[in-house]
Design a protein around this motif. Sequence first.
Motif, PDB file in Angstrom:
ATOM      1  N   GLU A  78       0.817  -1.215   0.000  1.00 62.04           N
ATOM      2  CA  GLU A  78       0.000   0.000   0.000  1.00 62.04           C
ATOM      3  C   GLU A  78       0.854   1.270   0.000  1.00 62.04           C
ATOM      4  OE1 GLU A  78      -2.377  -0.357   3.467  1.00 62.04           O
ATOM      5  OE2 GLU A  78      -2.911  -2.458   3.064  1.00 62.04           O
ATOM      6  N   ALA A  79       2.151   1.135   0.294  1.00 62.94           N
ATOM      7  CA  ALA A  79       2.998   2.315   0.468  1.00 62.94           C
ATOM      8  C   ALA A  79       3.370   2.925  -0.881  1.00 62.94           C
ATOM      9  CB  ALA A  79       4.259   1.954   1.241  1.00 62.94           C
ATOM     10  N   ARG A  80       3.484   4.241  -0.894  1.00 63.68           N
ATOM     11  CA  ARG A  80       3.925   4.993  -2.073  1.00 63.68           C
ATOM     12  C   ARG A  80       5.143   5.820  -1.669  1.00 63.68           C
ATOM     13  NH1 ARG A  80       0.856   1.854  -3.491  1.00 63.68           N
ATOM     14  NH2 ARG A  80      -0.953   2.029  -4.894  1.00 63.68           N
ATOM     15  N   ILE A  81       6.312   5.228  -1.816  1.00 67.27           N
ATOM     16  CA  ILE A  81       7.559   5.889  -1.446  1.00 67.27           C
ATOM     17  C   ILE A  81       8.266   6.330  -2.714  1.00 67.27           C
ATOM     18  CG2 ILE A  81       9.776   5.633  -0.264  1.00 67.27           C
ATOM     19  CD1 ILE A  81       8.514   3.514   1.488  1.00 67.27           C
ATOM     20  N   PRO A  82       8.624   7.595  -2.853  1.00 68.17           N
ATOM     21  CA  PRO A  82       9.302   8.061  -4.073  1.00 68.17           C
ATOM     22  C   PRO A  82      10.568   7.247  -4.335  1.00 68.17           C
ATOM     23  CG  PRO A  82       8.652   9.921  -2.706  1.00 68.17           C
ATOM     24  CD  PRO A  82       8.403   8.697  -1.888  1.00 68.17           C
ATOM     25  N   PHE A  83      10.788   6.893  -5.598  1.00 71.92           N
ATOM     26  CA  PHE A  83      11.944   6.058  -5.952  1.00 71.92           C
ATOM     27  C   PHE A  83      13.264   6.797  -5.756  1.00 71.92           C
ATOM     28  CE2 PHE A  83      15.038   4.593  -9.136  1.00 71.92           C
ATOM     29  CZ  PHE A  83      15.172   3.279  -8.725  1.00 71.92           C
ATOM     30  N   ASN A  84      13.279   8.096  -6.092  1.00 74.79           N
ATOM     31  CA  ASN A  84      14.538   8.838  -6.112  1.00 74.79           C
ATOM     32  C   ASN A  84      14.745   9.700  -4.874  1.00 74.79           C
ATOM     33  OD1 ASN A  84      15.423   7.899  -8.659  1.00 74.79           O
ATOM     34  ND2 ASN A  84      14.010   9.303  -9.672  1.00 74.79           N
ATOM     35  N   PHE A  85      14.139   9.360  -3.719  1.00 73.16           N
ATOM     36  CA  PHE A  85      14.337  10.197  -2.536  1.00 73.16           C
ATOM     37  C   PHE A  85      15.806  10.134  -2.085  1.00 73.16           C
ATOM     38  CE2 PHE A  85      13.614   6.084  -0.566  1.00 73.16           C
ATOM     39  CZ  PHE A  85      14.492   6.095   0.505  1.00 73.16           C
ATOM     40  N   THR A  86      16.312  11.270  -1.583  1.00 73.95           N
ATOM     41  CA  THR A  86      17.717  11.353  -1.136  1.00 73.95           C
ATOM     42  C   THR A  86      17.840  11.717   0.337  1.00 73.95           C
ATOM     43  OG1 THR A  86      17.829  13.653  -1.859  1.00 73.95           O
ATOM     44  CG2 THR A  86      18.554  11.956  -3.429  1.00 73.95           C
ATOM     45  N   GLU A  87      16.717  12.032   0.974  1.00 70.74           N
ATOM     46  CA  GLU A  87      16.727  12.342   2.404  1.00 70.74           C
ATOM     47  C   GLU A  87      15.375  11.919   2.995  1.00 70.74           C
ATOM     48  OE1 GLU A  87      14.608  14.855   3.549  1.00 70.74           O
ATOM     49  OE2 GLU A  87      13.857  15.300   1.545  1.00 70.74           O
ATOM     50  N   TYR A  88      15.357  11.731   4.301  1.00 67.28           N
ATOM     51  CA  TYR A  88      14.140  11.259   4.956  1.00 67.28           C
ATOM     52  C   TYR A  88      13.442  12.353   5.765  1.00 67.28           C
ATOM     53  CZ  TYR A  88      17.105  11.078   9.128  1.00 67.28           C
ATOM     54  OH  TYR A  88      17.941  11.402  10.161  1.00 67.28           O
ATOM     55  N   LEU A 185       8.999   3.347  -5.186  1.00 65.84           N
ATOM     56  CA  LEU A 185       9.926   2.288  -4.798  1.00 65.84           C
ATOM     57  C   LEU A 185       9.158   0.977  -4.662  1.00 65.84           C
ATOM     58  CD1 LEU A 185      12.944   1.985  -3.966  1.00 65.84           C
ATOM     59  CD2 LEU A 185      12.174   2.211  -1.599  1.00 65.84           C
ATOM     60  N   TYR A 186       9.687  -0.078  -5.301  1.00 75.04           N
ATOM     61  CA  TYR A 186       9.050  -1.391  -5.181  1.00 75.04           C
ATOM     62  C   TYR A 186       9.473  -2.037  -3.865  1.00 75.04           C
ATOM     63  CZ  TYR A 186       7.587  -6.137  -6.248  1.00 75.04           C
ATOM     64  OH  TYR A 186       6.995  -7.376  -6.209  1.00 75.04           O
ATOM     65  N   LEU A 187       8.500  -2.455  -3.068  1.00 80.10           N
ATOM     66  CA  LEU A 187       8.768  -3.055  -1.760  1.00 80.10           C
ATOM     67  C   LEU A 187       8.340  -4.513  -1.753  1.00 80.10           C
ATOM     68  CD1 LEU A 187       7.482  -0.170   0.548  1.00 80.10           C
ATOM     69  CD2 LEU A 187       9.807  -0.559  -0.278  1.00 80.10           C
ATOM     70  N   GLY A 188       8.840  -5.222  -0.756  1.00 82.18           N
ATOM     71  CA  GLY A 188       8.426  -6.616  -0.555  1.00 82.18           C
ATOM     72  C   GLY A 188       8.964  -7.563  -1.600  1.00 82.18           C
ATOM     73  N   ASP A 189      10.120  -7.235  -2.192  1.00 79.35           N
ATOM     74  CA  ASP A 189      10.705  -8.125  -3.196  1.00 79.35           C
ATOM     75  C   ASP A 189      11.019  -9.471  -2.544  1.00 79.35           C
ATOM     76  OD1 ASP A 189      11.486  -8.829  -5.649  1.00 79.35           O
ATOM     77  OD2 ASP A 189      13.285  -7.592  -5.731  1.00 79.35           O
ATOM     78  N   GLU A 190      10.520 -10.555  -3.107  1.00 78.53           N
ATOM     79  CA  GLU A 190      10.609 -11.876  -2.469  1.00 78.53           C
ATOM     80  C   GLU A 190      11.231 -12.883  -3.441  1.00 78.53           C
ATOM     81  OE1 GLU A 190       7.582 -15.124  -0.379  1.00 78.53           O
ATOM     82  OE2 GLU A 190       7.055 -12.989  -0.481  1.00 78.53           O
TER      83      GLU A 190
END
Length: 523
Positions: A78-88, A185-190
């Motif tokens: 469900e998360a939408r995290i920008p792929f190119n983020f450089t800081e949190y 960002l793709y998450l949960g790669d299994e």
Amino acid sequence: MKKRREKLLFKFAFIFTVFAMVAMFLGSIMTYISQTKSYHKAALENLRCICDYLEQLIQESGDDFVIYQKYYMEHFSEARIPFNFTEYHTAQRNYEKLLSEMGLKKDENTHFNFDSFTEEAKMAYFIYIHEYWLLTFENARKAFNLPYTYYLVPKEDIYNMVYMIDGERTPRGLNGQKSSKGPYLYLGDEYHDPYEKCPVQWDTWFTGEKQKKFQDWDNEWGKTYAFYVPLIIKGQKLGLIGAEFQVADVNREILRNAIVQTFGVGVVLIICIIILLIFINRNYIKKIVRLEANLIEYSEEKDPFIAQRIEAEIKGNDEIDSLSSQFASLILRIEDYIKSLLDTSQKLKASQARAEKMDALANRDALTGIRNKTAYDNEVRRLEWRIAEGNIDFGIAMIDLNFLKRINDTFGHEQGNTAIKKLCLLVCQVFKHSPVFRIGGDEFVVILEQTDYKDIDMLCMNFNIQIDALSKNEDLQPWEQVSAALGYALYDKNLDSSVQTVFRRADKAMYARKKEMKAIRSL
């Protein structure tokens, strides 16, 4: 004579040259191996340090990381995290803004009940924490000049690994799947990592302890060595912290250094060989040439007076002069030696033939022609020696003919022997790369090594299929419709102290198969 002397000198030069080349080659290999071991040891320590560093950071976060991991495994899609983020910090400010709207204020000494957050606040917290840890892993990777750092969450029931914090970012397409490009960002790669492919990885997880060796990876991302540290927080085993390094570039540099070093040693060896050849020619080869001429003349003329000439040409007291003296004595006695040797040779050949015949009779089964119980006992002794040496992979397969007594009682012992031979033929055909022994009336043993050891499951299935077909073949005589049970066991140094313990486990497996076959017939 001069031509022969030059030929002998050429041979010496060739031998020394080969020796020098072999020495250079072996030296380069030893140098390469030594430097590789030293580098791998240093690399293992380097990976251990970075994994320990990341482990310490995560453990300091305590329950926050446990909450983060739990939420990740349930909501990563469900998360939408920008792929190119450089800081949190942007994600952090968004999270703290939502806390403020909820009437909460975050500082270092404040802990909230995560379950009381709104769904929007939970997701904001997750995005902030994930960006923080991903950047932490990436910065650690860059600081230690490593290609990969990551955090894995095992699914041990199906031997899958979820890359929860993946040092290699993967874009997420608009369809929610992995893509070559995308805004998120793709998450949960299994990935499915079976134990036989990743033993170090799974041993670290199952034991909860660091291993003393690498996990060797060779895939589309290159050849790397990986090290893992189990993450345990408050006694709860959560996942594995992993780091990898690539060995190709380093190995090339090590190889180049070894070649340069070997070349320098080779130049010195060649100079030494040239000096040695000059010395050998002046002090030894000339003597050998004269001795050679005398021996050639004796071989052609068979004149015993040549022995006197050889003794007259002896001028010194070195090994070649001693050899010349021995040849002179040998010539005088050579006829007697030849007669004695011929007589001894004939006696030895006769004794050898008798011994080979007796050995064959002692180790062969009279009915089937395969090896018997005596040969099996000899094989057991050989395996015991190899077990003591600590370097052996073998197994034992037990095959027992069913209903032999019934065949003998019903049709006669001749038909029983036919059933034994038919089963023996099938066993030899299936296990054609392993020695087969008949150790009892209806019992056969196969020592599994090499190819049959690796393919034992396939061979057992093949045997069971063929034995089932034989037992149901109505075109055969009743005693030819053989039925047999097969069981096997593979040597395990942690379970087996001798060949006999492997034999007992194989025998137990065979009887279990026999019961299973009986149950199937009952059904």
